[in-house]
Design a protein around this motif. Structure first.
Motif, PDB file in Angstrom:
ATOM      1  N   ARG A 173      -2.619 -23.989   7.182  1.00 53.47           N
ATOM      2  CA  ARG A 173      -1.451 -24.961   6.742  1.00 53.47           C
ATOM      3  C   ARG A 173      -0.106 -24.440   6.777  1.00 53.47           C
ATOM      4  NH1 ARG A 173      -2.064 -28.818   1.365  1.00 53.47           N
ATOM      5  NH2 ARG A 173      -0.821 -30.531   2.460  1.00 53.47           N
ATOM      6  N   PRO A 174       0.695 -25.232   7.283  1.00 54.21           N
ATOM      7  CA  PRO A 174       2.047 -24.746   7.315  1.00 54.21           C
ATOM      8  C   PRO A 174       2.613 -24.783   5.962  1.00 54.21           C
ATOM      9  CG  PRO A 174       1.690 -26.601   9.008  1.00 54.21           C
ATOM     10  CD  PRO A 174       0.498 -26.454   8.034  1.00 54.21           C
ATOM     11  N   GLU A 175       3.535 -23.833   5.739  1.00 57.79           N
ATOM     12  CA  GLU A 175       4.189 -23.923   4.253  1.00 57.79           C
ATOM     13  C   GLU A 175       4.877 -25.168   4.071  1.00 57.79           C
ATOM     14  OE1 GLU A 175       3.951 -22.084   1.627  1.00 57.79           O
ATOM     15  OE2 GLU A 175       2.160 -20.995   2.749  1.00 57.79           O
ATOM     16  N   ASP A 176       5.143 -25.760   3.025  1.00 55.19           N
ATOM     17  CA  ASP A 176       5.843 -27.009   2.657  1.00 55.19           C
ATOM     18  C   ASP A 176       5.364 -28.194   3.252  1.00 55.19           C
ATOM     19  OD1 ASP A 176       7.333 -25.674   0.665  1.00 55.19           O
ATOM     20  OD2 ASP A 176       8.642 -24.639   2.503  1.00 55.19           O
ATOM     21  N   GLU A 177       4.285 -28.303   3.674  1.00 56.70           N
ATOM     22  CA  GLU A 177       3.953 -29.750   4.562  1.00 56.70           C
ATOM     23  C   GLU A 177       3.676 -30.744   3.490  1.00 56.70           C
ATOM     24  OE1 GLU A 177       0.226 -30.426   7.599  1.00 56.70           O
ATOM     25  OE2 GLU A 177      -0.456 -29.564   5.642  1.00 56.70           O
ATOM     26  N   SER A 178       3.545 -30.260   2.207  1.00 56.16           N
ATOM     27  CA  SER A 178       3.266 -31.567   1.200  1.00 56.16           C
ATOM     28  C   SER A 178       3.620 -30.640  -0.536  1.00 56.16           C
ATOM     29  CB  SER A 178       1.820 -31.679   0.885  1.00 56.16           C
ATOM     30  OG  SER A 178       1.439 -32.441  -0.339  1.00 56.16           O
ATOM     31  N   HIS A 179       4.218 -31.449  -1.134  1.00 55.11           N
ATOM     32  CA  HIS A 179       4.789 -31.029  -2.469  1.00 55.11           C
ATOM     33  C   HIS A 179       3.753 -30.586  -3.132  1.00 55.11           C
ATOM     34  CE1 HIS A 179       3.438 -35.303  -3.593  1.00 55.11           C
ATOM     35  NE2 HIS A 179       3.547 -34.734  -4.642  1.00 55.11           N
ATOM     36  N   ASP A 180       2.536 -31.015  -3.102  1.00 56.38           N
ATOM     37  CA  ASP A 180       1.235 -30.538  -4.043  1.00 56.38           C
ATOM     38  C   ASP A 180       0.594 -29.393  -3.599  1.00 56.38           C
ATOM     39  OD1 ASP A 180       0.182 -31.743  -1.966  1.00 56.38           O
ATOM     40  OD2 ASP A 180      -1.242 -32.945  -3.047  1.00 56.38           O
ATOM     41  N   GLN A 181       0.885 -28.678  -2.387  1.00 53.24           N
ATOM     42  CA  GLN A 181       0.077 -27.614  -1.889  1.00 53.24           C
ATOM     43  C   GLN A 181       0.445 -26.219  -2.649  1.00 53.24           C
ATOM     44  OE1 GLN A 181       1.946 -27.934   2.017  1.00 53.24           O
ATOM     45  NE2 GLN A 181       1.359 -25.564   2.118  1.00 53.24           N
ATOM     46  N   THR A 182      -0.360 -25.534  -2.892  1.00 55.36           N
ATOM     47  CA  THR A 182      -0.209 -24.062  -3.477  1.00 55.36           C
ATOM     48  C   THR A 182       0.398 -23.302  -2.484  1.00 55.36           C
ATOM     49  OG1 THR A 182      -2.141 -24.524  -4.775  1.00 55.36           O
ATOM     50  CG2 THR A 182      -1.111 -22.292  -4.470  1.00 55.36           C
ATOM     51  N   PRO A 183       1.539 -22.674  -2.615  1.00 48.20           N
ATOM     52  CA  PRO A 183       2.272 -21.920  -1.340  1.00 48.20           C
ATOM     53  C   PRO A 183       1.150 -20.915  -1.117  1.00 48.20           C
ATOM     54  CG  PRO A 183       3.604 -22.043  -3.107  1.00 48.20           C
ATOM     55  CD  PRO A 183       2.382 -22.840  -3.884  1.00 48.20           C
ATOM     56  N   GLY A 184       1.350 -20.706   0.423  1.00 50.09           N
ATOM     57  CA  GLY A 184       0.550 -19.566   1.035  1.00 50.09           C
ATOM     58  C   GLY A 184       0.686 -18.017   0.344  1.00 50.09           C
ATOM     59  N   THR A 185       1.860 -18.057  -0.100  1.00 48.31           N
ATOM     60  CA  THR A 185       2.122 -16.705  -0.806  1.00 48.31           C
ATOM     61  C   THR A 185       1.415 -16.288  -1.929  1.00 48.31           C
ATOM     62  OG1 THR A 185       3.975 -17.568  -1.843  1.00 48.31           O
ATOM     63  CG2 THR A 185       4.674 -16.479   0.280  1.00 48.31           C
ATOM     64  N   GLU A 186       1.228 -17.506  -2.730  1.00 49.18           N
ATOM     65  CA  GLU A 186       0.208 -17.482  -3.821  1.00 49.18           C
ATOM     66  C   GLU A 186      -1.002 -17.040  -3.635  1.00 49.18           C
ATOM     67  OE1 GLU A 186       0.648 -20.506  -6.802  1.00 49.18           O
ATOM     68  OE2 GLU A 186       2.885 -20.546  -6.533  1.00 49.18           O
ATOM     69  N   ILE A 187      -1.393 -17.929  -2.734  1.00 41.87           N
ATOM     70  CA  ILE A 187      -2.869 -17.887  -2.177  1.00 41.87           C
ATOM     71  C   ILE A 187      -3.192 -16.377  -1.546  1.00 41.87           C
ATOM     72  CG2 ILE A 187      -4.718 -18.403  -0.511  1.00 41.87           C
ATOM     73  CD1 ILE A 187      -4.152 -20.674  -2.785  1.00 41.87           C
ATOM     74  N   GLU A 188      -2.361 -15.901  -0.790  1.00 41.26           N
ATOM     75  CA  GLU A 188      -2.287 -14.626  -0.343  1.00 41.26           C
ATOM     76  C   GLU A 188      -2.289 -13.493  -1.368  1.00 41.26           C
ATOM     77  OE1 GLU A 188      -0.160 -11.472   2.922  1.00 41.26           O
ATOM     78  OE2 GLU A 188       0.986 -13.354   2.226  1.00 41.26           O
ATOM     79  N   GLU A 189      -1.454 -13.614  -2.321  1.00 43.16           N
ATOM     80  CA  GLU A 189      -1.342 -12.724  -3.528  1.00 43.16           C
ATOM     81  C   GLU A 189      -2.800 -12.559  -4.262  1.00 43.16           C
ATOM     82  OE1 GLU A 189       0.658 -12.591  -7.649  1.00 43.16           O
ATOM     83  OE2 GLU A 189       2.048 -12.539  -6.064  1.00 43.16           O
ATOM     84  N   ALA A 190      -3.459 -13.739  -4.513  1.00 42.49           N
ATOM     85  CA  ALA A 190      -4.584 -13.924  -5.314  1.00 42.49           C
ATOM     86  C   ALA A 190      -5.866 -13.119  -4.351  1.00 42.49           C
ATOM     87  CB  ALA A 190      -4.961 -15.216  -5.743  1.00 42.49           C
ATOM     88  N   THR A 191      -5.581 -13.579  -2.895  1.00 43.99           N
ATOM     89  CA  THR A 191      -6.793 -12.908  -2.194  1.00 43.99           C
ATOM     90  C   THR A 191      -6.954 -11.428  -2.139  1.00 43.99           C
ATOM     91  OG1 THR A 191      -6.585 -15.042  -0.587  1.00 43.99           O
ATOM     92  CG2 THR A 191      -7.473 -13.102   0.214  1.00 43.99           C
ATOM     93  N   ARG A 192      -5.540 -11.112  -1.952  1.00 43.60           N
ATOM     94  CA  ARG A 192      -5.418  -9.549  -2.031  1.00 43.60           C
ATOM     95  C   ARG A 192      -5.750  -8.718  -3.205  1.00 43.60           C
ATOM     96  NH1 ARG A 192      -4.062  -8.771   3.222  1.00 43.60           N
ATOM     97  NH2 ARG A 192      -2.418  -9.918   4.446  1.00 43.60           N
ATOM     98  N   ALA A 193      -5.316  -9.667  -4.286  1.00 48.47           N
ATOM     99  CA  ALA A 193      -5.850  -8.917  -5.665  1.00 48.47           C
ATOM    100  C   ALA A 193      -7.226  -9.019  -6.042  1.00 48.47           C
ATOM    101  CB  ALA A 193      -5.029  -9.901  -6.770  1.00 48.47           C
TER     102      ALA A 193
END
Length: 146
Positions: free
Chosen positions: A64-84
């Motif tokens: 998903r591209p960043e900022d495609e929709s106002h309701d999406q969780t930013p990729g940076t947050e998903i990446e951080e949680a994934t790596r954690a």
């Protein structure tokens, strides 16, 4: 055989064996199984990362591209949680303009180098499913088997 991991009832047309993750059930997340090792999903959040980890996912692919929709969780947050959570993360954004050869090649690379189960997501799961299918075809898989 395709399967649905779901909160209450299987979604159609996936009439395969239904399995659940305890955490996925608690947060109401839906993951669709394309193969034994490949899941796709609509937009996930950080709670879904924990559900994916519980299912044995080792790589999350953000289509998903960043900022495609106002309701999406930013990729940076998903990446951080994934790596954690000890998993790997890769972003291969696919916009509404369609697929390109570099995106297909990146998906092939991600699938080939993954060491376990994979969860790919976008807004609805459709772009992730189609990109997976294109990567499979690019890798020489008979499209009749997809």
């Amino acid at each position: 055989m395709r399967q649905a991991i779901f909160d209450k009832q299987p979604t159609q047309p996936y009439d395969g064996i239904a399995t659940e993750s305890r955490f996925a059930r608690e947060v109401g997340m839906t993951f669709i199984t394309l193969t034994d090792d490949i899941f796709v999903a609509p937009q996930i959040d950080t709670q879904a990362v924990a559900a994916a980890c519980e299912l044995g996912v080792t790589l999350i692919i953000n289509n998903r591209p960043e900022d495609e929709s106002h309701d999406q969780t930013p990729g940076t947050e998903i990446e951080e949680a994934t790596r954690a959570a000890g998993m790997n993360y890769v972003a291969i954004p696919v916009g509404h303009s369609g697929f390109s050869q570099p995106q297909v090649d990146a998906m092939v690379d991600a699938l080939d180098t993954a060491e376990g189960k994979i969860l790919a997501y976008c807004r609805s799961g459709t772009r992730s499913t189609l990109l997976w299918a294109l990567a499979q075809a690019r890798s020489g898989i008979d499209v009749a088997e997809l």
